[in-house]
Design an enzyme around this catalytic site. Structure first.
Site, PDB file in Angstrom:
ATOM      1  N   LYS A 169      33.229  40.626  39.566  1.00  0.00           N
ATOM      2  CA  LYS A 169      33.907  41.862  39.131  1.00  0.00           C
ATOM      3  C   LYS A 169      33.910  41.960  37.620  1.00  0.00           C
ATOM      4  O   LYS A 169      34.166  40.956  36.932  1.00  0.00           O
ATOM      5  CB  LYS A 169      35.361  41.877  39.651  1.00  0.00           C
ATOM      6  CG  LYS A 169      35.469  41.555  41.123  1.00  0.00           C
ATOM      7  CD  LYS A 169      36.866  41.751  41.685  1.00  0.00           C
ATOM      8  CE  LYS A 169      36.946  41.199  43.090  1.00  0.00           C
ATOM      9  NZ  LYS A 169      37.033  39.732  43.180  1.00  0.00           N
ATOM     10  N   ASP A 195      33.644  35.831  47.038  1.00  0.00           N
ATOM     11  CA  ASP A 195      34.145  36.889  46.160  1.00  0.00           C
ATOM     12  C   ASP A 195      34.853  36.274  44.956  1.00  0.00           C
ATOM     13  O   ASP A 195      35.917  35.676  45.084  1.00  0.00           O
ATOM     14  CB  ASP A 195      35.129  37.765  46.947  1.00  0.00           C
ATOM     15  CG  ASP A 195      35.640  38.934  46.132  1.00  0.00           C
ATOM     16  OD1 ASP A 195      35.172  40.056  46.351  1.00  0.00           O
ATOM     17  OD2 ASP A 195      36.517  38.717  45.267  1.00  0.00           O
ATOM     18  N   TYR A 245      38.726  35.675  36.975  1.00  0.00           N
ATOM     19  CA  TYR A 245      39.225  34.460  37.639  1.00  0.00           C
ATOM     20  C   TYR A 245      38.865  33.203  36.846  1.00  0.00           C
ATOM     21  O   TYR A 245      39.478  32.154  37.054  1.00  0.00           O
ATOM     22  CB  TYR A 245      38.656  34.299  39.054  1.00  0.00           C
ATOM     23  CG  TYR A 245      38.943  35.416  40.036  1.00  0.00           C
ATOM     24  CD1 TYR A 245      39.860  36.429  39.760  1.00  0.00           C
ATOM     25  CD2 TYR A 245      38.290  35.447  41.253  1.00  0.00           C
ATOM     26  CE1 TYR A 245      40.094  37.440  40.675  1.00  0.00           C
ATOM     27  CE2 TYR A 245      38.525  36.454  42.175  1.00  0.00           C
ATOM     28  CZ  TYR A 245      39.413  37.452  41.878  1.00  0.00           C
ATOM     29  OH  TYR A 245      39.635  38.441  42.792  1.00  0.00           O
ATOM     30  N   HIS A 289      36.889  45.819  38.171  1.00  0.00           N
ATOM     31  CA  HIS A 289      38.041  45.088  38.725  1.00  0.00           C
ATOM     32  C   HIS A 289      39.288  45.969  38.847  1.00  0.00           C
ATOM     33  O   HIS A 289      40.048  45.831  39.791  1.00  0.00           O
ATOM     34  CB  HIS A 289      38.313  43.853  37.872  1.00  0.00           C
ATOM     35  CG  HIS A 289      39.005  42.760  38.598  1.00  0.00           C
ATOM     36  ND1 HIS A 289      38.878  41.437  38.259  1.00  0.00           N
ATOM     37  CD2 HIS A 289      39.849  42.765  39.659  1.00  0.00           C
ATOM     38  CE1 HIS A 289      39.604  40.694  39.087  1.00  0.00           C
ATOM     39  NE2 HIS A 289      40.203  41.480  39.923  1.00  0.00           N
TER      40      HIS A 289
END
Ligand code: A2P
Length: 276
Positions: free
Chosen positions: A82, A52, A57, A112
């Site tokens: 996401k 994930d 990120y 997200h």
């Protein structure tokens, strides 16, 4: 039912018929580079088949690199990313993610957080799915009210809602609503980003069961019917966190863990929102 269990509780079936491995490796706050590549590689070696990540990120390249370098075939791995919702176009952003990840599609693409409202991005998410770039689509950090606004659009229903969830954030109102709407709840920060591991009740149950506190918290999520994505960058922890299918928490232990809830059984996805 939260989502249909398969014969083996290692996987769950989403409302769109796709199968998702119950435990995934989360890589939030893992910097792009060797630490992330190693974590994903160790997870795949340890039997994880679900990773994930997210555009926010900044580590999709490393996730992709680990996938390519692994002996595990791409089609055996359930890959989530996401949509960063401060950007305008979910379908265009997924194309960029696919290039960073070096894959043809992701298995799950989720909004997200509901920046600027819960509905505007959904047509773009459906477009990403129509293009074959996302097998399933869903959301993250959506409250019951936001989920219901999205469902009222009448388009493809979201398959998952990924939220902060643990005995301490036991969002029962949200979990129940997800179950009613056939939305699978995915638990992020199941260890409270590490903060819940030292709590006395968790520690006592772990000691009695001969397990680690992390295994108890992951197991609680599984028995509450969710998908769960513990994060670690340490090989032994990554390996241990997935060893949770060979024991069961008793009803008494589950009740004691449920009682740690500080959310008041909320229908909200977050107490503190970082978006408007
Ligand atoms: P690390 O990455 O250094 O191993 P969450 O999944 O709730 O976000 O929690 C992640 C945090 O918990 C990280 O700081 C991670 O540290 C730590 N962690 C993950 N698994 C374990 C474990 N088995 N034992 C101790 N700490 C852990």
């Amino acid at each position: 039912m939260q989502s249909s269990p398969t014969a083996d509780e290692r996987a769950r079936v989403l409302a769109d018929g796709k199968t998702i491995p119950t435990i995934g490796l989360g890589v939030w706050q893992v910097p792009n580079g060797p630490e992330c590549v190693n974590a994903v590689r160790w997870a795949l070696d340890a039997g994880y088949r679900h990773i994930d990540t997210a555009q926010a990120y900044g580590n999709e390249e490393s996730v992709g690199r680990a996938l390519r370098e692994s002996a595990v075939p791409r089609e055996e791995v359930f890959l989530t990313t996401k949509f960063h919702p401060t950007r305008p176009d979910p379908a265009a952003e997924l194309e960029k993610s696919l290039r960073r990840l070096g894959v043809e599609h992701v298995d799950l693409y989720i909004i997200h957080w509901p920046a600027k409202g819960p509905t505007w991005a959904w047509p773009g998410m459906e477009e990403a799915q129509r293009r074959g770039h996302a097998r399933s689509i869903g959301v993250s950090n959506f409250s019951v009210a936001e989920l219901e606004q999205l469902l009222a659009l009448g388009g493809a229903p979201p398959t998952v809602n990924q939220v902060q969830f643990s005995p301490f954030e036991y969002r029962r109102g949200l979990l129940d609503a997800c179950a009613r709407h056939a939305v699978t709840l995915e638990a992020y920060s199941p260890l409270g980003t590490g903060r819940h591991l030292g709590e006395a009740t968790v520690a006592a149950i772990a000691a009695r069961a001969g397990r680690t506190p992390a295994q108890v918290l992951v197991r609680w999520c599984i028995q509450r019917g969710t998908v769960v994505i513990p994060k670690s960058t340490h090989r032994e922890r990554i390996e241990a966190n997935v060893q949770v299918f060979d024991f069961t928490l008793s009803d008494t232990d589950m009740t004691a863990l449920d009682a740690l809830d500080r959310s008041g059984g909320t229908q909200q996805a977050r107490e503190g929102k970082w978006w408007r």
